[in-house]
Structure formats: C-alpha cells, structure tokens
Write a protein that holds these residues in place. Structure first.
Motif, PDB file in Angstrom:
ATOM      1  N   LEU A 145      -2.480   4.386  -5.608  1.00 48.60           N
ATOM      2  CA  LEU A 145      -3.453   5.012  -4.707  1.00 48.60           C
ATOM      3  C   LEU A 145      -3.331   6.531  -4.829  1.00 48.60           C
ATOM      4  O   LEU A 145      -2.273   7.096  -4.549  1.00 48.60           O
ATOM      5  N   LYS A 203      -6.451  -1.621  -3.019  1.00 48.41           N
ATOM      6  CA  LYS A 203      -7.424  -1.065  -3.957  1.00 48.41           C
ATOM      7  C   LYS A 203      -8.487  -2.103  -4.306  1.00 48.41           C
ATOM      8  O   LYS A 203      -9.675  -1.779  -4.397  1.00 48.41           O
ATOM      9  N   HIS A 225      -2.799  -0.416  -9.623  1.00 46.27           N
ATOM     10  CA  HIS A 225      -2.936  -0.485  -8.163  1.00 46.27           C
ATOM     11  C   HIS A 225      -2.522   0.798  -7.440  1.00 46.27           C
ATOM     12  O   HIS A 225      -2.532   0.816  -6.210  1.00 46.27           O
ATOM     13  N   SER A 262       0.832  -1.212   0.000  1.00 48.71           N
ATOM     14  CA  SER A 262       0.000   0.000   0.000  1.00 48.71           C
ATOM     15  C   SER A 262       0.862   1.256   0.000  1.00 48.71           C
ATOM     16  O   SER A 262       0.539   2.248  -0.681  1.00 48.71           O
ATOM     17  N   ARG A 315     -10.723  -2.586  -1.206  1.00 48.27           N
ATOM     18  CA  ARG A 315     -11.640  -1.456  -1.030  1.00 48.27           C
ATOM     19  C   ARG A 315     -12.804  -1.542  -2.011  1.00 48.27           C
ATOM     20  O   ARG A 315     -13.947  -1.223  -1.662  1.00 48.27           O
TER      21      ARG A 315
END
Length: 600
Positions: free
Chosen positions: A264, A292, A262, A241, A295
């Motif tokens: 963010l 991602k 991917h 992340s 989520r």
C-alpha cells in the motif's frame, strides 16, 4: 529586383494572414474551453456543492449538529435498540421452535443473509450511475457507485453484526478504528517501520483478551458462536493491511512478489477501510481478502473494471451468466455438505462418549478410530458448508473474480476466467491429500495464505537477517512458531494449542520423509510408500480430531492416551529414520536410475 520585392511581399502577407488565423483560432478555442468549464461548474453545483456557498452550508450543518447533538445520539441509540429488540424477538421464536443453540441460529442467519446482500452489491455498478462525482470534498474523487458500495458494506455489515452479536459489535470497531488511525498517523509523519508489528501485537492482544473474557472455547463447544469469530477474521485483515503499508518502504530487493502485489503506497480511506472490515458477505465466516483487492472491487478498477479491454477479451462483461452459474453451483455444494454434516452429527457425539464414564476406555482401538472418524467427518462437512456458502456470496457480488488464468493463455491476453479469489476450501484436495504437508493448501486456504506470507516468511526473513546467513533455509522453528500463532488465533483453550503444535510435528515429519523417499528409496517401493502415506495422512487427521472438538487439556490427553499416542510416536520415528538411515549406495543407485530413465 521587382520580382524579388513582389515575392517578399507575398510571403510577408501570407505569414501575417496565417498568424491572424492562428491567433483567432486560439482565441476561439480558449473561449470554448472557458464556456465548457463554466457549464460543467454550473452542472456540478447541485451535485458537488460547487461555488463559494458550500462553506456556509457546512457551517450551518455543524452548528445544527452541535445544537441537536443529544437528539442525534438519542436517535442513533434508539435505532440500535430497535435492531437488538428485533434480534431478541426472532432469536426467542427460532430457538424455541428448532431447539438449536442461540449462537448457532444467529451465525446461520448472518451467513445466509450474505447471499442476498451479495446480489444487491451487483446492482450498484458504474453502469447504474450516469456520471462520476468530481468533488474531492464530498466523494474523494471516487465514483458514486464506489460510494454507494462503501455505504452498503459498512451499514449492512454493522447492522448484521448488531443482529448477530448485539452490543458486542463495539469490539470490532475497537480493533478497526485504532488500526486505521495508526496508518494515517504514520502516513502523515512519513514513518512506516514497525507499524506492522505494533498492529499485530495490538490486534492479537485484544483478540486474546476477548477469547479469555468470553471463554470462547467452551462457548463454541456448546454451539454458542460469539463475536470472537468476527474478530478472528478482522485480526487477519488489520495485520495484513499494516504489513502491506510497511512493505512499501522496503527496498525492491527485499520484497517478494506477493509483497509487491499487495503493498500500500498510501494509508487507506477511513470509510473504505471500515467497509472492508465489516464486509457483510464474509463477516462471520471469512475468508479474509487483501485490502488492495477489496478496494479495486469497491471502485471497479483493475480486473474488476467492466470497461477494461483486457477483461473484454475474457468475456468479463458477461457476468450475469457466469456469476449465476458459479453461485448456484457453490450453493448446491454447500447444501450437500450441510446435509452430510447433519446426518453424521446425529450418529455419535464425542462429548457424550467422553462424558459417559469409562465408555472411551472400554472401546477397542478400532471402535475409537471409527467414532473419531465420524465425529471428524461431521465437523469437516460443517466447515465445508460454511466456506462454500461464503464463496457463493462472494461470487454473487463479484469479489470472487480473480482475472484470467495466464498459464492457459496463448497470448497472455485471453484465457479462462478464474473465480477462486475467495475460495477457502478444496474438498477433494483435503479428502485425497497424499501427504499431511498438502492439506494446508486445500483447507482454510485464505488463512493458510496469511500464515504463510505474514508469519512463516517473515519469521524466516527475520532469522536470516539476524543470523547473517542469506542462504539459510526455513526449518522447524518457523513452522512451529507459525502453528502456535494459528493456535493462539483460534483461542486460549489448550486443545487448540495441542492440535496445531502436533500438526507442526506431523507436517515436518511429512516433509522429511518425502525428501528421504525421493533421494534414497528404490523406485519399485515408491508406489507402495505413496499408498501408505495416503492412509497415514488421513489416519493422522482422525487422530487429531479430539483436540479440536474437545478443546480441554485433560479430555484431549484422555483421548490420545486411549489411542496410545501412535501418530506422535510414528512421526518422531519417521524423523529419526530420515536422519539415521542415509546409505550412500541407495542414493547413488537412485541417481543412476534417474539418469538412465532420462537418457531413455
């Protein structure tokens, strides 16, 4: 002139009438919008604390919490202690009745509970809530289903960790909370560069310290699985992340397709991030999943949206039939692998052989290979069981859904559904791999993807940037460093490091020999070479087994001494062969044969 005046009067009258109608229509429309807005605000008062008085309620709650702080802490502590007491009670009776190590019982219990929890997640969807929340204060603009799933994941995962690992659960929050706070601080100040490296060093440093403090290698060897397994999965999550957050600030030319998919754009929501870290269906066994993707599943967006027209074409709304079939299939496969593991594990134990004096040295090479093969197969089927069961739990909750197979689609809008988003093992791919280089794409797949995109590719990109050679190809340095990261991730025991450094040598040898036979070997010998390569691939797996099972440096050396280091010697000899034996006439003959075959 009279007719002209009359015509002008009629036109003027019509314009004024149209203007009055338009103004009255606009006035009625404004009134209708105001009334509708007032009605919506009245409806939302009880749901979203609308109106001015929610501030008073918040102040009262804060004051009450401050006055009852000691009582709240005591209440939470009491609940945690009750969970731990229940854990100790169940553990005592289960261990005394089965004779299994306590760590194995706890791990198995957490793994099995992931399946019913996955089915509970399916009950919470958009269709179970009549209307989404419109309050950004209470729910951040998310639907009530997303909030429910977030709470279920966080509370369920934390409770499961307390039941499995007790008070050691605090280690998970020591890794997760600083990581998400760092992302939020970087988003606040607009600084993205370096956040991936900092998170990588922090999470891996903490993991190494826990490995050292818990002596995880020896504990896992005895069957006492501890919190380090959870932290290993969590380390992959927080580093991925952070690097995805940093990737958003790079130029598009520097990004790979994986990075673009991917990245963010903003820091994750704290509760969603913690729910992702403590997701119960894959908490103790993995595999990891990108934030991602998680989520999107949490909020039912993108490929996980049942109302999406794209997914209606793929019959995505027919989940009850699809997910049940896949869950049952993977559950049955996991049970078969568990039965094979229990059967093979009862035949022979490598630890007992090594502990029984000079029994290992007195065995012939064939007997040693046979013993190691049985031990390796038992361990292999154990991992098959764990990962296939976790895949069944992921299919039950829907997180395993991976869209449609566009390659088998005619128009790109329909096609067979893919449920491999959380698949971590291809048993037949491992058992019938033709070269050693193929095994990472079938074994521990999600960790292999992490090592590929977050270690191997980034090390290569760093070396390209520092050397200034844009056409530089990845070589043995990237491979060796990546495998060493994998060894450190598994633990501090020397056996892990010896295992993964040896796999780097064997994989590099496999790549070199494949390219050599492609460019130089005559076609009439290729099929025999492939058979030989298949045999040597699985012999190499058998040969490496003691390092992963014994984990101790001296015991691993003793095991490989007994097998004369033949796989290491063969790998080095193969690399030397591909460097020294490169006759041009063989290469020319190979090209001529390929050209004649193409003409035909």
């Amino acid at each position: 002139a009279k007719e002209a005046l009359l015509f002008d009067a009629v036109v003027l009258f019509r314009r004024r009438r149209r203007s009055r109608l338009t103004s009255s229509h606009k006035k009625r429309e404004r009134e209708r919008v105001v009334v509708k807005k007032e009605e919506e605000e009245e409806e939302d008062v009880s749901w979203t604390f609308g109106g001015w008085w929610w501030k008073i309620i918040i102040i009262i709650i804060i004051m009450t919490t401050m006055m009852m702080e000691d009582g709240v802490v005591a209440f939470a502590t009491a609940r945690v202690e009750r969970v731990i007491d229940l854990r100790a009670y169940l553990l005592h009776h289960a261990s005394s009745s089965t004779g299994l190590p306590r760590g194995t019982i706890l791990f198995s219990m957490a793994l099995i509970l992931g399946l019913p929890l996955g089915m509970l997640f399916r009950l919470v969807s958009k269709h179970t809530h009549s209307r989404p929340s419109s309050s950004s204060f209470v729910f951040g603009g998310r639907s009530a289903a997303a909030v429910s799933r977030t709470a279920m994941a966080l509370i369920g995962g934390t409770t499961m960790s307390l039941m499995t690992f007790g008070t050691s659960t605090y280690h998970a929050f020591y890794v997760a909370l600083p990581s998400v706070l760092l992302l939020k601080a970087c988003a606040t100040y607009g600084k993205r560069k370096g956040v991936g490296v900092v998170t990588f060093l922090w999470s891996f440093g903490y993991l190494v310290w826990v490995h050292y403090d818990a002596d995880s290698g020896s504990e896992w060897k005895r069957g006492n699985i501890d919190i380090t397994g959870l932290l290993m999965v969590l380390t992959l999550k927080v580093t991925s992340s952070a690097m995805n957050f940093e990737d958003y600030g790079l130029d598009d030319a520097e990004k790979s397709s994986f990075m673009k998919r991917h990245e963010l754009a903003e820091a994750p929501k704290t509760l969603e991030y913690l729910a992702w870290c403590m997701f119960p269906c894959t908490l103790v066994s993995g595999p990891t999943v990108e934030f991602k993707t998680f989520r999107m599943w949490l909020r039912e967006e993108g490929i996980f949206d049942p109302d999406s027209p794209r997914n209606k074409l793929t019959h995505y709304t027919r989940w009850p039939r699809t997910w049940m079939v896949l869950t049952i299939q993977r559950f049955i496969g996991a049970m078969i692998c568990l039965a094979l593991h229990l059967y093979l594990a009862g035949i022979v134990s490598l630890q007992e052989v090594m502990a029984n004096g000079n029994e290992w040295e007195m065995m012939s090479l064939w007997e040693k290979l046979k013993t190691v093969y049985i031990v390796g197969a038992a361990g292999k089927y154990k991992y098959y069981f764990v990962w296939m069961f976790a895949d069944a739990s992921s299919a039950a909750c829907g997180l395993a859904y991976n869209g449609i197979n566009a390659e088998k689609s005619v128009t790109g809008r329909e096609g067979p559904e893919q449920w491999n988003g959380m698949t971590n093992i291809h048993p037949f791919g491992v058992d019938f791999a033709n070269t050693f280089a193929e095994i990472p794409s079938h074994w521990n797949i999600r960790t292999g993807i992490w090592l590929r995109h977050y270690c191997y590719d980034r090390i290569h990109r760093f070396r390209v940037r520092t050397s200034g050679k844009k056409n530089r190809k990845a070589g043995p340095v990237e491979l060796l460093l990546t495998q060493l990261v994998s060894g450190i991730w598994h633990g501090l025991s020397a056996g892990y490091w010896m295992f993964f450094s040896s796999t780097a040598l064997i994989i590099y040898s496999s790549r070199r020999t494949y390219k050599w036979q492609r460019d130089y070997m005559s076609e009439r010998f290729v099929k025999y070479w492939r058979m030989f390569s298949l045999v040597m691939t699985h012999v190499g797996l058998i040969y490496l087994t003691p390092a992963f099972h014994l984990v101790e440096f001296k015991e691993t050396l003793r095991a490989w001494n007994g097998m004369y280091w033949f796989v290491h010697i063969f790998s080095i000899a193969s690399i030397a062969l591909t460097i020294l034996v490169r006759p041009e006439r063989w290469k020319k003959r190979k090209k001529d044969f390929a050209a004649s075959k193409k003409e035909k």
